[in-house]
Motif scaffolding. Structure first.
Motif, PDB file in Angstrom:
ATOM      1  N   ILE A   8      42.814  31.653  33.482  1.00 48.46           N
ATOM      2  CA  ILE A   8      43.029  33.098  33.655  1.00 48.46           C
ATOM      3  C   ILE A   8      44.516  33.428  33.704  1.00 48.46           C
ATOM      4  N   PHE A   9      45.276  32.694  34.519  1.00 45.00           N
ATOM      5  CA  PHE A   9      46.702  33.002  34.677  1.00 45.00           C
ATOM      6  C   PHE A   9      47.497  32.705  33.410  1.00 45.00           C
ATOM      7  N   SER A  10      47.122  31.648  32.688  1.00 43.04           N
ATOM      8  CA  SER A  10      47.844  31.355  31.443  1.00 43.04           C
ATOM      9  C   SER A  10      47.541  32.426  30.405  1.00 43.04           C
ATOM     10  N   LEU A  11      46.303  32.874  30.331  1.00 41.48           N
ATOM     11  CA  LEU A  11      45.940  33.936  29.395  1.00 41.48           C
ATOM     12  C   LEU A  11      46.687  35.225  29.732  1.00 41.48           C
ATOM     13  N   LEU A  12      46.694  35.599  31.006  1.00 42.52           N
ATOM     14  CA  LEU A  12      47.426  36.794  31.430  1.00 42.52           C
ATOM     15  C   LEU A  12      48.921  36.650  31.150  1.00 42.52           C
ATOM     16  N   GLY A  13      49.462  35.468  31.437  1.00 45.41           N
ATOM     17  CA  GLY A  13      50.879  35.219  31.171  1.00 45.41           C
ATOM     18  C   GLY A  13      51.205  35.329  29.698  1.00 45.41           C
ATOM     19  N   ILE A  15      49.615  37.065  27.476  1.00 43.43           N
ATOM     20  CA  ILE A  15      49.500  38.474  27.065  1.00 43.43           C
ATOM     21  C   ILE A  15      50.697  39.280  27.544  1.00 43.43           C
ATOM     22  N   PHE A  16      50.997  39.196  28.836  1.00 44.11           N
ATOM     23  CA  PHE A  16      52.060  40.036  29.401  1.00 44.11           C
ATOM     24  C   PHE A  16      53.468  39.592  28.993  1.00 44.11           C
ATOM     25  N   LEU A  17      53.630  38.319  28.722  1.00 45.06           N
ATOM     26  CA  LEU A  17      54.949  37.820  28.330  1.00 45.06           C
ATOM     27  C   LEU A  17      55.139  37.772  26.817  1.00 45.06           C
ATOM     28  N   LEU A  18      54.158  38.254  26.069  1.00 44.57           N
ATOM     29  CA  LEU A  18      54.242  38.244  24.607  1.00 44.57           C
ATOM     30  C   LEU A  18      55.501  38.934  24.077  1.00 44.57           C
ATOM     31  N   PRO A  19      55.886  40.118  24.575  1.00 41.89           N
ATOM     32  CA  PRO A  19      57.120  40.738  24.066  1.00 41.89           C
ATOM     33  C   PRO A  19      58.362  39.851  24.302  1.00 41.89           C
ATOM     34  N   LEU A  20      58.449  39.235  25.475  1.00 41.43           N
ATOM     35  CA  LEU A  20      59.567  38.333  25.762  1.00 41.43           C
ATOM     36  C   LEU A  20      59.504  37.111  24.845  1.00 41.43           C
ATOM     37  N   PHE A  21      58.307  36.566  24.667  1.00 47.14           N
ATOM     38  CA  PHE A  21      58.120  35.416  23.789  1.00 47.14           C
ATOM     39  C   PHE A  21      58.602  35.739  22.375  1.00 47.14           C
ATOM     40  N   ILE A  22      58.205  36.874  21.868  1.00 47.35           N
ATOM     41  CA  ILE A  22      58.591  37.275  20.504  1.00 47.35           C
ATOM     42  C   ILE A  22      60.108  37.437  20.404  1.00 47.35           C
ATOM     43  N   PHE A  23      60.705  38.093  21.400  1.00 46.85           N
ATOM     44  CA  PHE A  23      62.161  38.275  21.391  1.00 46.85           C
ATOM     45  C   PHE A  23      62.883  36.936  21.394  1.00 46.85           C
ATOM     46  N   VAL A  24      62.510  36.040  22.312  1.00 48.44           N
ATOM     47  CA  VAL A  24      63.172  34.730  22.414  1.00 48.44           C
ATOM     48  C   VAL A  24      62.928  33.912  21.152  1.00 48.44           C
ATOM     49  N   PHE A  25      61.725  33.982  20.603  1.00 49.60           N
ATOM     50  CA  PHE A  25      61.409  33.244  19.386  1.00 49.60           C
ATOM     51  C   PHE A  25      62.341  33.661  18.246  1.00 49.60           C
ATOM     52  N   PHE A  26      62.452  34.966  18.017  1.00 50.53           N
ATOM     53  CA  PHE A  26      63.289  35.430  16.905  1.00 50.53           C
ATOM     54  C   PHE A  26      64.776  35.231  17.178  1.00 50.53           C
ATOM     55  N   TYR A  27      65.193  35.387  18.408  1.00 44.97           N
ATOM     56  CA  TYR A  27      66.593  35.121  18.741  1.00 44.97           C
ATOM     57  C   TYR A  27      66.920  33.651  18.464  1.00 44.97           C
ATOM     58  N   GLY A  28      66.026  32.769  18.889  1.00 46.72           N
ATOM     59  CA  GLY A  28      66.210  31.335  18.640  1.00 46.72           C
ATOM     60  C   GLY A  28      66.161  30.998  17.167  1.00 46.72           C
ATOM     61  N   LEU A  29      65.327  31.697  16.436  1.00 38.32           N
ATOM     62  CA  LEU A  29      65.231  31.489  14.989  1.00 38.32           C
ATOM     63  C   LEU A  29      66.554  31.822  14.315  1.00 38.32           C
ATOM     64  N   GLN A  91      54.793  26.769  27.476  1.00 34.61           N
ATOM     65  CA  GLN A  91      53.862  25.817  28.079  1.00 34.61           C
ATOM     66  C   GLN A  91      52.599  26.505  28.594  1.00 34.61           C
ATOM     67  N   LEU A  92      52.641  27.821  28.715  1.00 27.33           N
ATOM     68  CA  LEU A  92      51.418  28.542  29.075  1.00 27.33           C
ATOM     69  C   LEU A  92      50.330  28.288  28.028  1.00 27.33           C
ATOM     70  N   TRP A  93      50.742  28.077  26.780  1.00 25.34           N
ATOM     71  CA  TRP A  93      49.782  27.744  25.721  1.00 25.34           C
ATOM     72  C   TRP A  93      49.158  26.381  26.011  1.00 25.34           C
ATOM     73  N   ASN A  94      49.979  25.411  26.463  1.00 26.78           N
ATOM     74  CA  ASN A  94      49.454  24.100  26.832  1.00 26.78           C
ATOM     75  C   ASN A  94      48.450  24.217  27.988  1.00 26.78           C
ATOM     76  N   VAL A  95      48.738  25.099  28.931  1.00 30.45           N
ATOM     77  CA  VAL A  95      47.823  25.318  30.059  1.00 30.45           C
ATOM     78  C   VAL A  95      46.538  25.973  29.552  1.00 30.45           C
ATOM     79  N   PHE A  96      46.673  26.975  28.719  1.00 34.61           N
ATOM     80  CA  PHE A  96      45.519  27.674  28.155  1.00 34.61           C
ATOM     81  C   PHE A  96      44.592  26.699  27.427  1.00 34.61           C
ATOM     82  N   LEU A  97      45.176  25.771  26.652  1.00 33.61           N
ATOM     83  CA  LEU A  97      44.388  24.794  25.895  1.00 33.61           C
ATOM     84  C   LEU A  97      43.757  23.715  26.781  1.00 33.61           C
TER      85      LEU A  97
END
Length: 177
Positions: A8-13, A15-29, A91-97
């Motif tokens: 539950i917490f990894s799924l919520l994380g 979802i809610f951290l998706l905008p930050l994830f996308i920003f960091v992903f593209f910045y790192g890219l 790593q939330l993806w690793n927890v989700f899986l």
């Protein structure tokens, strides 16, 4: 029960951290062409899994435990990610899986033989590795494999719903013990 909370917490994380994830992903890219760092780690029952993090070092740095690398060169953005622990969000993806838990012993590399030996001896691999745990909130890292393994063993022995949330809150809010 804890696996349900992890899910539950990894799924919520995620979802809610998706905008930050996308920003960091593209910045790192744009910064170094490779925003994610994927590394084979030792999981539950010594089963390998691929740990995912945001890349904090240049691509040419060899795959090794950070404590084993001399003269660490973080990228400019990577230093910020490491300091704020934002590099851990994937790593939330690793927890989700189900490869990891939010709370458990930090997953080690297969070349950390002393740590693997000490953890095997103490039954640490009977549980999923985690993003945080007693070792992390106590400031114990993989440079001291025997102490870390004993701390992991203590955490596993005393794991409860209370301690699960306590370790998470101590990690997020840096609550003193």
């Amino acid at each position: 029960m804890l696996r349900l909370f992890d899910f539950i917490f990894s799924l919520l994380g995620l979802i809610f951290l998706l905008p930050l994830f996308i920003f960091v992903f593209f910045y790192g890219l744009f910064e170094n062409g490779s925003p994610l760092f994927i590394q084979k780690r030792v999981g539950k029952n010594l089963k390998p899994f691929l740990l995912i993090k945001f890349r904090t070092m240049p691509k040419y740095v060899r795959s090794s435990g950070t404590h084993l690398i001399k003269n660490i060169k973080f990228s400019s953005f990577g230093y910020f990610l490491r300091r704020t622990k934002i590099d851990e969000i994937p790593q939330l993806w690793n927890v989700f899986l189900g490869d990891m838990s939010l709370v458990g012993p930090r997953p080690c590399l297969y070349n950390q033989r002393k740590l693997i030996y000490e953890r095997k001896k103490r039954g640490v691999f009977k549980v999923r590795p985690g993003i945080t745990g007693l070792g992390q909130i106590s400031g114990i890292d993989m440079k001291t494999p025997t102490l870390l393994s004993k701390t992991d063993q203590k955490m596993i022995k005393n794991m409860s719903l209370y301690n699960y949330f306590y370790y998470i809150l101590r990690t997020i809010y840096k609550i003193p013990s």
